[in-house]
Design an enzyme around this catalytic site. Structure first.
Site, PDB file in Angstrom:
ATOM      1  N   GLU A 110      39.766  18.374  47.439  1.00 55.40           N
ATOM      2  CA  GLU A 110      40.731  17.493  46.790  1.00 55.40           C
ATOM      3  C   GLU A 110      40.082  16.659  45.694  1.00 55.40           C
ATOM      4  O   GLU A 110      40.648  16.489  44.609  1.00 55.40           O
ATOM      5  CB  GLU A 110      41.381  16.584  47.827  1.00 55.40           C
ATOM      6  CG  GLU A 110      42.296  17.330  48.787  1.00 55.40           C
ATOM      7  CD  GLU A 110      42.795  16.452  49.919  1.00 55.40           C
ATOM      8  OE1 GLU A 110      43.706  16.884  50.628  1.00 55.40           O
ATOM      9  OE2 GLU A 110      42.273  15.325  50.095  1.00 55.40           O
ATOM     10  N   SER A 150      40.420  10.983  59.468  1.00 53.13           N
ATOM     11  CA  SER A 150      41.336   9.916  59.112  1.00 53.13           C
ATOM     12  C   SER A 150      40.922   8.627  59.810  1.00 53.13           C
ATOM     13  O   SER A 150      40.470   8.650  60.955  1.00 53.13           O
ATOM     14  CB  SER A 150      42.765  10.301  59.543  1.00 53.13           C
ATOM     15  OG  SER A 150      43.615   9.173  59.524  1.00 53.13           O
ATOM     16  N   HIS A 167      53.284  33.600  42.313  1.00 50.13           N
ATOM     17  CA  HIS A 167      54.289  32.540  42.511  1.00 50.13           C
ATOM     18  C   HIS A 167      54.158  31.914  43.906  1.00 50.13           C
ATOM     19  O   HIS A 167      55.130  31.363  44.439  1.00 50.13           O
ATOM     20  CB  HIS A 167      55.712  33.084  42.321  1.00 50.13           C
ATOM     21  CG  HIS A 167      55.925  33.805  41.040  1.00 50.13           C
ATOM     22  ND1 HIS A 167      56.188  33.150  39.857  1.00 50.13           N
ATOM     23  CD2 HIS A 167      55.871  35.131  40.742  1.00 50.13           C
ATOM     24  CE1 HIS A 167      56.317  34.033  38.880  1.00 50.13           C
ATOM     25  NE2 HIS A 167      56.122  35.249  39.388  1.00 50.13           N
ATOM     26  N   LYS A 178      42.845  14.403  62.598  1.00 48.46           N
ATOM     27  CA  LYS A 178      42.763  14.934  61.235  1.00 48.46           C
ATOM     28  C   LYS A 178      41.366  15.425  60.867  1.00 48.46           C
ATOM     29  O   LYS A 178      40.359  14.830  61.212  1.00 48.46           O
ATOM     30  CB  LYS A 178      43.199  13.872  60.224  1.00 48.46           C
ATOM     31  CG  LYS A 178      44.665  13.487  60.278  1.00 48.46           C
ATOM     32  CD  LYS A 178      45.580  14.641  59.917  1.00 48.46           C
ATOM     33  CE  LYS A 178      45.402  15.109  58.494  1.00 48.46           C
ATOM     34  NZ  LYS A 178      45.722  14.064  57.486  1.00 48.46           N
TER      35      LYS A 178
END
Length: 408
Positions: free
Chosen positions: A271, A258, A145, A264
């Site tokens: 992804e 970024s 979980h 970043k």
């Protein structure tokens, strides 16, 4: 020139021709392979002489090894091949139809795609095994979980990823076996009056032979499940490399920045892999919807079987290669892992099992430990090794996994 122009006396309207044109140039080398086999069948039946067979095999080998573009006059890869073969091409179609021709070439394509997938999955699995071996004792909290649950090791966790990939390799092996049957001899739908020898593993029913696309569905299913596994791996890599988890740093050769925020470093490989899983599932669903209500035998709807398979192969090839770089270069933050895995509550189950060993019923032990956790008085016991299939003996598990991969 189309292969059926003898029946239709007028050129197709350009809009119709464009709509009907097959986007199947990727099949050309596989169509050459299937056509060479058919040429040998024609020779065996006395319908091609030795010189014609030699010429056909020579030209097919040349065409398969070249980068050939379909011309504007070619309706599909099959009409292009017949044109490129020259004079012998006018005899090569005897005893077959585009229906069994495309099915034969597509089966060869799918079998090759399965072999490629198995090799690339095994390559990623071996990268994971090398990391698992190196991190056999590196602590990691295990989760249920997405809450800390029990202690494991990084090596044990990576081995779980390998288990998923091993199942994927077996799925692609099954899909390749399904694709290995041959529809040659089925013709358009009812065979041929020409006495041609049967190919190896000839399909038993000519109607089924030209209409069956189960092998393509098997491949797309294997790709979809593999992408689901890669997506789950990608999701964990996204979590592990976030500041909130802080378990690992991204390798710069497998990360992006970024365009606006200078600080970043983004897990785009993980992804995009996660995102492509949706497309993989959609392609399987799409082809299932295409074939679900088709009457026997061949229908032009089946022209839509190839684009999803071509796209699935390209996506899987790219994702597996990129993930191998990402995983291979991942920098673990061991101090953070040790800190997270030192949470004393990770040993609450161990405490309950220690009470069980002393004769306390498990439900009583569970309630006793839960009460101590709730009251803030819980004291963790000394860690006890968790035997297989738990996180003990990662090194032996790595060796066993390598042996299984070598045998697949």
């Amino acid at each position: 020139m189309t292969l059926w122009s003898g029946r239709v006396g007028r050129p197709l309207d350009p809009a119709v021709a464009s709509f009907l044109r097959g986007d199947d140039a990727e099949l050309l080398p596989y169509d050459c392979e299937a056509t060479a086999l058919h040429a040998r069948r024609l020779h065996a039946a006395g319908l091609l002489d030795a010189a014609e067979l030699a010429e056909a095999e020579r030209r097919l080998a040349e065409i398969a090894s070249d980068t050939v573009s379909l011309g504007p006059e070619d309706e599909d890869v099959h009409s292009a091949l017949e044109r490129l073969l020259g004079d012998v091409g006018r005899k090569i179609h005897a005893g077959r139809s585009r229906n069994d021709q495309v099915a034969a070439a597509f089966r060869l394509y799918v079998a090759d795609a399965c072999a490629e997938a198995r090799a690339r999955i095994a390559a990623l699995a071996r990268v994971l095994l090398a990391r698992a071996e190196a991190e056999a004792e590196t602590p990691l909290p295990g989760y249920t979980h997405l809450q800390r649950a029990q202690p494991v090791t990084v090596g044990h966790h990576l081995l779980a990823w390998v288990e998923m990939l091993e199942r994927d390799v077996r799925r692609f092996a099954a899909a390749a076996d399904a694709a290995a049957e041959s529809p040659l001899g089925a013709g358009a739908l009812a065979g041929s009056t020409l006495q041609l020898p049967a190919p190896e593993r000839q399909l038993r029913n000519s109607l089924d032979a030209v209409a069956d696309r189960d092998f393509a569905l098997d491949y797309l299913y294997a790709v979809a499940v593999c992408f689901v596994h890669l997506s789950r791996i990608g999701e964990e890599l996204v979590l592990w490399t976030s500041a909130e988890f802080g378990f690992a740093r991204l390798p710069e050769e497998a990360a992006t920045g970024s365009s606006m925020m200078p600080q970043k470093l983004n897990p785009d490989v993980a992804e995009l892999t996660r995102g492509k899983a949706g497309a993989a599932i959609g392609r399987l669903t799409g082809l299932l919807a295409t074939v679900k209500a088709l009457p026997l035998a061949y229908n032009r709807d089946l022209q839509e079987d190839k684009p999803p398979v071509f796209a699935a192969r390209a996506d899987l090839r790219g994702a597996l290669a990129a993930l191998a770089v990402l995983v291979g270069g991942l920098e673990l933050r061991r101090e953070r892992l040790v800190e997270a895995a030192s949470d004393p509550l990770l040993l609450a189950t161990d405490a309950a099992e220690e009470l069980v060993r002393s004769g306390v019923p498990f439900r009583d032990a569970h309630e006793q430990v839960a009460r101590a956790v709730r009251d803030g008085t819980f004291e963790p016991p000394a860690p006890v090794p968790r035997l297989a299939p738990g996180p003990a003996a990662v090194g032996q598990a790595v060796d066993a996994a390598r042996a299984r991969l070598d045998a697949l």
